[in-house]
Design an enzyme around this catalytic site. Structure first.
Site, PDB file in Angstrom:
ATOM      1  N   SER A 103      -3.058  93.075  97.384  1.00  0.00           N
ATOM      2  CA  SER A 103      -2.581  91.848  97.457  1.00  0.00           C
ATOM      3  C   SER A 103      -1.461  91.386  98.114  1.00  0.00           C
ATOM      4  O   SER A 103      -0.515  92.043  98.531  1.00  0.00           O
ATOM      5  CB  SER A 103      -2.216  91.373  95.911  1.00  0.00           C
ATOM      6  OG  SER A 103      -1.632  90.299  95.897  1.00  0.00           O
ATOM      7  N   LYS A 111      -4.138  87.339  97.473  1.00  0.00           N
ATOM      8  CA  LYS A 111      -2.640  86.971  97.423  1.00  0.00           C
ATOM      9  C   LYS A 111      -2.284  86.584  95.829  1.00  0.00           C
ATOM     10  O   LYS A 111      -2.896  85.675  95.361  1.00  0.00           O
ATOM     11  CB  LYS A 111      -2.422  85.893  98.290  1.00  0.00           C
ATOM     12  CG  LYS A 111      -0.885  85.302  98.166  1.00  0.00           C
ATOM     13  CD  LYS A 111       0.067  86.116  98.886  1.00  0.00           C
ATOM     14  CE  LYS A 111       1.678  85.351  98.600  1.00  0.00           C
ATOM     15  NZ  LYS A 111       2.512  86.396  98.844  1.00  0.00           N
ATOM     16  N   SER A 119      10.713  89.683 101.497  1.00  0.00           N
ATOM     17  CA  SER A 119      10.824  89.000 100.352  1.00  0.00           C
ATOM     18  C   SER A 119      10.261  87.413 100.698  1.00  0.00           C
ATOM     19  O   SER A 119      10.686  86.395 100.666  1.00  0.00           O
ATOM     20  CB  SER A 119      12.322  88.705 100.113  1.00  0.00           C
ATOM     21  OG  SER A 119      12.834  88.148 101.120  1.00  0.00           O
ATOM     22  N   ILE A 120       9.029  87.349 100.543  1.00  0.00           N
ATOM     23  CA  ILE A 120       8.177  86.407 100.717  1.00  0.00           C
ATOM     24  C   ILE A 120       8.505  85.475  99.508  1.00  0.00           C
ATOM     25  O   ILE A 120       8.436  84.252  99.529  1.00  0.00           O
ATOM     26  CB  ILE A 120       6.796  86.640 100.827  1.00  0.00           C
ATOM     27  CG1 ILE A 120       6.450  87.649 101.962  1.00  0.00           C
ATOM     28  CG2 ILE A 120       5.878  85.252 100.830  1.00  0.00           C
ATOM     29  CD1 ILE A 120       6.805  87.251 103.330  1.00  0.00           C
ATOM     30  N   GLY A 121       8.583  86.036  98.216  1.00  0.00           N
ATOM     31  CA  GLY A 121       8.877  85.259  97.103  1.00  0.00           C
ATOM     32  C   GLY A 121       7.780  84.502  96.245  1.00  0.00           C
ATOM     33  O   GLY A 121       7.812  83.615  95.878  1.00  0.00           O
ATOM     34  N   ASN A 127       0.473  91.595  88.251  1.00  0.00           N
ATOM     35  CA  ASN A 127       1.624  92.220  89.008  1.00  0.00           C
ATOM     36  C   ASN A 127       2.677  91.940  88.024  1.00  0.00           C
ATOM     37  O   ASN A 127       3.067  90.799  87.570  1.00  0.00           O
ATOM     38  CB  ASN A 127       1.789  90.907  90.233  1.00  0.00           C
ATOM     39  CG  ASN A 127       3.225  91.092  90.987  1.00  0.00           C
ATOM     40  OD1 ASN A 127       4.058  92.231  90.478  1.00  0.00           O
ATOM     41  ND2 ASN A 127       3.779  90.559  91.893  1.00  0.00           N
ATOM     42  N   CYS A 141       7.701  91.376  88.915  1.00  0.00           N
ATOM     43  CA  CYS A 141       8.566  89.998  89.081  1.00  0.00           C
ATOM     44  C   CYS A 141       9.389  89.892  87.507  1.00  0.00           C
ATOM     45  O   CYS A 141       9.202  90.349  86.677  1.00  0.00           O
ATOM     46  CB  CYS A 141       7.466  88.972  89.264  1.00  0.00           C
ATOM     47  SG  CYS A 141       5.901  89.142  88.423  1.00  0.00           S
ATOM     48  N   GLY A 170      -2.700  97.936 102.721  1.00  0.00           N
ATOM     49  CA  GLY A 170      -1.600  96.500 102.979  1.00  0.00           C
ATOM     50  C   GLY A 170      -0.969  96.207 104.010  1.00  0.00           C
ATOM     51  O   GLY A 170      -1.811  95.749 104.977  1.00  0.00           O
ATOM     52  N   THR A 171      -0.170  96.848 104.463  1.00  0.00           N
ATOM     53  CA  THR A 171       0.878  96.473 105.774  1.00  0.00           C
ATOM     54  C   THR A 171       0.015  96.698 106.765  1.00  0.00           C
ATOM     55  O   THR A 171       0.073  95.894 107.866  1.00  0.00           O
ATOM     56  CB  THR A 171       2.155  97.204 105.707  1.00  0.00           C
ATOM     57  OG1 THR A 171       3.058  96.952 104.450  1.00  0.00           O
ATOM     58  CG2 THR A 171       3.036  97.036 106.780  1.00  0.00           C
TER      59      THR A 171
END
Lengths: 260, 307
Positions: free
Chosen positions: B25, B49, B74-76, B131, B134, B269-270
């Site tokens: 994600s 996402k 830190s996309i937030g 998730n 958070c 992922g990355t």
């Protein structure tokens, strides 16, 4: 046709101390870019650096792609060591690109920002009034090649080593002041954030349309990571802005829309 | 021995995946971003996402910075919200005919419940990934997934409102990941996935300022892989529900490490960021590995670690 492909370096030369020029031949049939679009280029063959780096397309046709960039950090330094014959992996063309100029137009380039604007000059020969500024004559890179495509051109350097001494935005402002009839031409710009901020003041004063290509740290280049966002005005949002992806909605934005 | 195509089928709760490779994600958008580069139908599953009930704007830039063999971000949790997702993104995903797993989050238990309810019973959503890394606004913004009690509470609350397979995504920023996995299992999770990013920080030494606007961010990429493998191994020993392993997977060899220590599936992922074809290359790589080693089924690899 593929957007992720290998290309062979057919020219890889340092230009002065800080710049590098790379000419690549794609090994697969490619999608032709439009001016102002960019590519992600793989730098080195290990996980450090991990990410590809974004570069505006400098010049191209169906058989070659050229990039001109400043050697600044780990990635660009590795890329500048590319040998003739070596393979480079690219992702692109990416981003939106510049809108087509309706007729004559103005180009304002700050330093290596010229790389993004070159295709506009090339595909609209003798249509642009070019303003190109840099720190000194060494950094006014490729000035002969770009200026011969312009209708008129003006250079400035911080140290006065070539062209007028001072900022390119001052030169541009003075030019508009004495050529009021040219304020109907659209402006295409790429350069540092301070340059773009000054340019916005000028273009707002004269009500000139200005398109600017901007830069941000980027991971994927294809709109997935949301890492490269900038603030774009949005009056429907309570904060007055929204985040837009430089890689997808950009890298070219109407300068008036950027939220500073 | 005959070269028969090995069977890569794996099961996560009630989901059957034709191969064990899914997307992580936040690294794969809503799938369509990668359609230019790979055949999405070949993926084991797609994880989109993370969604919140309402759209979320995310953090100010700079949002990401590269570190050695990794990325700090830190996309937030910027996202389009449940409603827009269902209307605009889900039809495309539904057509792919592969399991669609929707990652979601909230900043309070009631937000989690509302979001899970809105995603349940929607045609084309096959599972939820929760998730819990958070902050909880009802508890001084402490992280749901680092506090055993809050974690149990939020998972149980979501479990009560959805019949979809529920995958809980664990944060590695805890002292004992196996204990947290056990809590997830006891609270009603059908599977766990790990690891989420590891909290990190990077500093500009000239300006003496953090490089991320949000000060800290989540580290991902090859740099974190050995930590992830270790944690997946610890979790696989501690619980009975399926484990989805992730953290820096870049090649098929990396994926096999996670499978060997016991993960039933893996997420990439990355790697998608610097190689948009990574998932497909990994699927192909696993298949070739099995073929070359005369292994007929991926199950013979999963959990086969020799100690």
């Amino acid at each position: 046709m593929n957007k992720f492909f290998p290309a062979k370096a057919i020219e890889s030369v340092c230009i002065g101390k800080n710049f590098h020029f790379l000419r690549l031949t794609p090994l697969e049939e490619i999608i032709l870019p439009i001016y102002g679009q960019f590519y992600m280029l793989q730098c080195g063959e290990t996980y450090d650096p991990l990410l590809k780096r974004p570069f505006s397309i400098f010049d191209y046709d169906a058989t070659y792609l050229e990039f001109l960039f400043r050697v600044k950090g780990k990635g660009t330094s590795l890329l500048s060591q590319t040998k003739k014959g070596q393979l480079v992996y690219l992702l692109g063309p990416l981003g939106n690109g510049y809108p087509q100029p309706p007729g004559d137009f103005i180009v304002v380039a700050g330093g290596i920002g010229i790389a993004s604007l070159m295709p506009l000059l090339k595909f609209h020969q003798k249509r642009a009034i070019l303003f190109y500024g840099a720190r000194n004559s060494d950094e006014l890179v490729m000035r002969d090649r770009v200026s011969e495509m312009a209708k008129h051109y003006y250079f400035s350097t911080d140290d006065g080593s070539i062209g007028q001494q001072g900022l390119i935005t001052d030169l541009f402002f003075n030019f508009l002041d004495s050529n009021g009839n040219l304020t109907n031409l659209p402006v295409y710009a790429c350069g540092s954030t301070p340059m773009l901020k000054t340019l916005r003041e000028i273009t707002e004063k004269y009500h000139i349309i200005c398109y600017a290509s901007v830069e941000e740290y980027m991971a994927c280049g294809i709109g997935a990571c949301l890492g490269c966002v900038i603030k774009i005005k949005n009056y429907d949002d309570i904060s007055g802005f929204q985040y837009s992806r430089v890689c997808k909605e950009g890298p070219v934005f109407a300068l008036k829309d950027i939220f500073w | 021995m005959e070269n028969v195509k090995p069977d890569l089928t794996t099961k996560i709760a009630s989901l059957t995946l034709k191969n064990p490779v899914m997307t992580a994600s936040g690294t794969f958008g809503y799938g369509e971003e990668y359609a230019d580069f790979i055949e999405l139908q070949r993926l084991g599953a797609i994880v989109v996402k993370g969604l919140s009930y309402k759209p979320k704007k995310g953090n100010p830039p700079p949002r990401l910075i590269e570190t050695p063999c990794g990325i700090l971000n830190s996309i937030g949790l910027q996202n389009i919200g449940v409603e827009t997702f269902i209307k605009e993104k889900l039809p495309f995903l539904r057509n792919l005919q592969i399991p669609v797993i929707v990652n979601f989050f909230g900043d309070s238990i009631s937000e989690y419940i509302k979001t899970a309810e809105a995603l349940s019973g929607v045609k084309g959503i096959d599972a939820l990934e929760m998730n819990i890394s958070c902050p909880n606004k009802e508890a001084q913004w402490c992280i749901f997934g680092t506090d055993a009690r809050t974690m149990r509470e939020v998972i149980e609350a979501v479990r009560r409102v959805t019949n979809l397979p529920l995958i809980v995504k664990l944060t590695p920023n805890v002292t004992d990941i196996a204990l947290m996995a056990k809590i997830a299992e006891d609270s009603g999770a059908d599977a766990v996935s790990l690891i989420n990013t590891i909290t990190g920080m990077a500093v500009d030494i000239i300006q003496r300022k953090p490089l991320l606007a949000n000060v800290t961010g989540g580290l991902s990429g090859p740099a974190i892989r050995p930590i992830a493998v270790r944690m997946v191994w610890e979790v696989c020993k501690a619980i009975k529900i399926p484990v989805i392993g992730m953290g820096g997977i870049t090649t098929y060899k990396d994926a096999l490490e996670f499978l060997i220590v016991g993960a039933k599936a893996v997420a990439v992922g990355t790697a998608n960021f610097f190689n948009p074809r990574a998932t497909i290359e990994i699927i192909q790589g696993i298949e070739n590995f099995l073929l070359e080693n005369n292994i007929s089924h991926i199950n013979q690899v999963i959990g086969s670690i020799k100690l």
